[in-house]
Design a protein around this motif. Structure first.
Motif, mmCIF file in Angstrom:
data_model
loop_
_atom_site.group_PDB
_atom_site.id
_atom_site.type_symbol
_atom_site.label_atom_id
_atom_site.label_comp_id
_atom_site.label_asym_id
_atom_site.label_seq_id
_atom_site.Cartn_x
_atom_site.Cartn_y
_atom_site.Cartn_z
ATOM 1 N N LEU A 115 0.830 -1.209 0.000
ATOM 2 C CA LEU A 115 0.000 0.000 0.000
ATOM 3 C C LEU A 115 0.864 1.259 0.000
ATOM 4 N N ALA A 116 1.966 1.222 0.729
ATOM 5 C CA ALA A 116 2.865 2.384 0.768
ATOM 6 C C ALA A 116 3.500 2.625 -0.594
ATOM 7 N N ALA A 117 3.841 1.527 -1.295
ATOM 8 C CA ALA A 117 4.474 1.660 -2.609
ATOM 9 C C ALA A 117 3.534 2.292 -3.632
ATOM 10 N N MET A 118 2.228 2.117 -3.449
ATOM 11 C CA MET A 118 1.252 2.637 -4.405
ATOM 12 C C MET A 118 0.641 3.960 -3.964
ATOM 13 N N ALA A 119 1.054 4.469 -2.826
ATOM 14 C CA ALA A 119 0.393 5.629 -2.225
ATOM 15 C C ALA A 119 0.503 6.895 -3.062
ATOM 16 N N ASN A 120 1.515 6.980 -3.899
ATOM 17 C CA ASN A 120 1.726 8.198 -4.693
ATOM 18 C C ASN A 120 1.143 8.102 -6.106
ATOM 19 N N THR A 121 0.288 7.142 -6.341
ATOM 20 C CA THR A 121 -0.370 7.030 -7.650
ATOM 21 C C THR A 121 -1.093 8.335 -7.965
ATOM 22 N N PRO A 122 -0.755 9.015 -9.073
ATOM 23 C CA PRO A 122 -1.341 10.337 -9.348
ATOM 24 C C PRO A 122 -2.851 10.317 -9.543
ATOM 25 N N ASP A 123 -3.352 9.299 -10.226
ATOM 26 C CA ASP A 123 -4.782 9.227 -10.495
ATOM 27 C C ASP A 123 -5.519 8.825 -9.217
ATOM 28 N N ALA A 124 -6.351 9.717 -8.706
ATOM 29 C CA ALA A 124 -7.005 9.485 -7.415
ATOM 30 C C ALA A 124 -7.917 8.269 -7.436
ATOM 31 N N ARG A 125 -8.654 8.082 -8.535
ATOM 32 C CA ARG A 125 -9.569 6.950 -8.607
ATOM 33 C C ARG A 125 -8.796 5.637 -8.699
ATOM 34 N N LEU A 126 -7.735 5.615 -9.493
ATOM 35 C CA LEU A 126 -6.899 4.422 -9.572
ATOM 36 C C LEU A 126 -6.283 4.117 -8.207
ATOM 37 N N ARG A 127 -5.855 5.143 -7.503
ATOM 38 C CA ARG A 127 -5.278 4.962 -6.163
ATOM 39 C C ARG A 127 -6.311 4.356 -5.203
ATOM 40 N N GLU A 128 -7.554 4.857 -5.280
ATOM 41 C CA GLU A 128 -8.609 4.331 -4.410
ATOM 42 C C GLU A 128 -8.917 2.873 -4.713
ATOM 43 N N ILE A 129 -9.047 2.552 -6.007
ATOM 44 C CA ILE A 129 -9.407 1.193 -6.403
ATOM 45 C C ILE A 129 -8.304 0.206 -6.050
ATOM 46 N N THR A 130 -7.067 0.538 -6.378
ATOM 47 C CA THR A 130 -5.983 -0.406 -6.108
ATOM 48 C C THR A 130 -5.747 -0.586 -4.613
ATOM 49 N N LYS A 131 -5.908 0.466 -3.847
ATOM 50 C CA LYS A 131 -5.760 0.337 -2.390
ATOM 51 C C LYS A 131 -6.799 -0.641 -1.836
ATOM 52 N N SER A 132 -8.037 -0.500 -2.263
ATOM 53 C CA SER A 132 -9.090 -1.386 -1.785
ATOM 54 C C SER A 132 -8.878 -2.814 -2.290
#
Length: 296
Positions: A13-30
């Motif tokens: 989760l920390a490695a993906m935390a800086n994903t620029p696209d907010a929706r992509l960040r939300e989906i991948t985190k979940s």
């Protein structure tokens, strides 16, 4: 650095935390949170993990321009219907209940005149005459709606699955008239099994589930400034209405396919019995867009 089981999920989760696209960040985190929690909950073994990866690889290998195994898998686990209903939550209130697109829609079906036939090759079965009415949420007719229809034959096969059917048999596009009405001639559809020669079939057999869908006709209604309506109308006496393999049946989508054993036929070239279906469709204002075709 990973020092144990407890470190894996936070590190990913920390490695993906800086994903620029907010929706992509939300989906991948979940997604990561849930799939890691799933592996912990069932105590997934390495052998089971390998089976799962192989299953996903087989889905890709089984998909071609004429067959979409990915859509089929999503259908038989109920994901397609869930996503459909999540995104059409007002169904039954101001619009006709939506239903899944399925894996057999083709975007380039030929146009027919209002009242024409979608039967393009010898297709045994009782004649069916369909009349649809399209209206807005206030009950006013909607003219010039593009209506795309497709169905399986009485053999339970779509034309791209059956070498005995002509290309685009039982498919067609027509346009509503000033009264919002469209009509076409076809044959009575039949229930059919979803394809079972790939991973979806293996899953159904492993779960002791039948592969059958109740008989239905697909409808896709499109007009600018209206929300595109994708739905199905099911045959009311089909034995699989309660156990649809892809969970697509809702009560509002069960049509009344009337059998006529006597009377004046609607066409000179038919004899009894024939069937009729009348169904009203309601479209609500919104953004009109076509889905991505699952096959060519």
């Amino acid at each position: 650095m990973i020092n144990g089981v407890a470190d894996v999920t936070p590190a990913v989760l920390a490695a993906m935390a800086n994903t620029p696209d907010a929706r992509l960040r939300e989906i991948t985190k979940s997604f990561i949170s849930h799939i890691h929690a799933f592996a912990r909950e069932v105590e997934l073994t390495e052998e089971e993990y390998e089976v799962g990866i192989n299953f996903l690889n087989r889905i890709g290998k089984a998909t071609s321009e004429h067959h979409n195994e990915g859509v089929l898998i999503a259908d038989v686990i109920g994901l397609s219907t869930l996503v459909c209903l999540l995104n059409n939550g007002n169904a039954g209130a101001t619009e006709t209940t939506a239903a899944l697109l399925g894996p057999f829609w083709r975007i380039n079906a030929p146009s027919i005149r209002n009242g024409g036939s979608i039967v393009r090759s010898s297709t045994p079965g009782a004649a069916l005459f369909v009349k649809g009415r399209v209206k807005d949420i206030n009950g006013n007719p909607i003219a010039n709606v593009d209506v795309d229809v497709w169905q399986a034959s009485p053999k339970g096969l779509y034309e791209n699955q059956d070498q005995d059917q002509a290309d685009m048999n039982l498919r067609g596009k027509l346009v509503t008239n000033a009264e919002g009405i469209f009509e076409f001639r076809s044959v009575m559809p039949d229930g059919y099994p979803v394809p079972t020669d790939g991973p979806a079939g293996d899953l159904l057999r492993a779960q002791r589930r039948h592969p059958y869908r109740p008989a239905h006709i697909h409808f896709l209604l499109f007009k600018p400034k209206f929300k595109t309506l994708i739905t199905q109308v099911f045959v009311n006496d089909d034995p699989y209405l309660e156990t649809d393999a892809v969970f697509g049946v809702t009560a509002a989508l069960i049509g009344t396919y009337r059998k006529h054993d006597s009377g004046e036929p609607p066409a000179a070239d038919i004899t009894a019995p024939w069937h009729t279906l009348e169904y009203d469709f309601t479209m609500e204002p919104g953004f009109a867009k076509l889905p991505t075709p699952p096959i060519k």
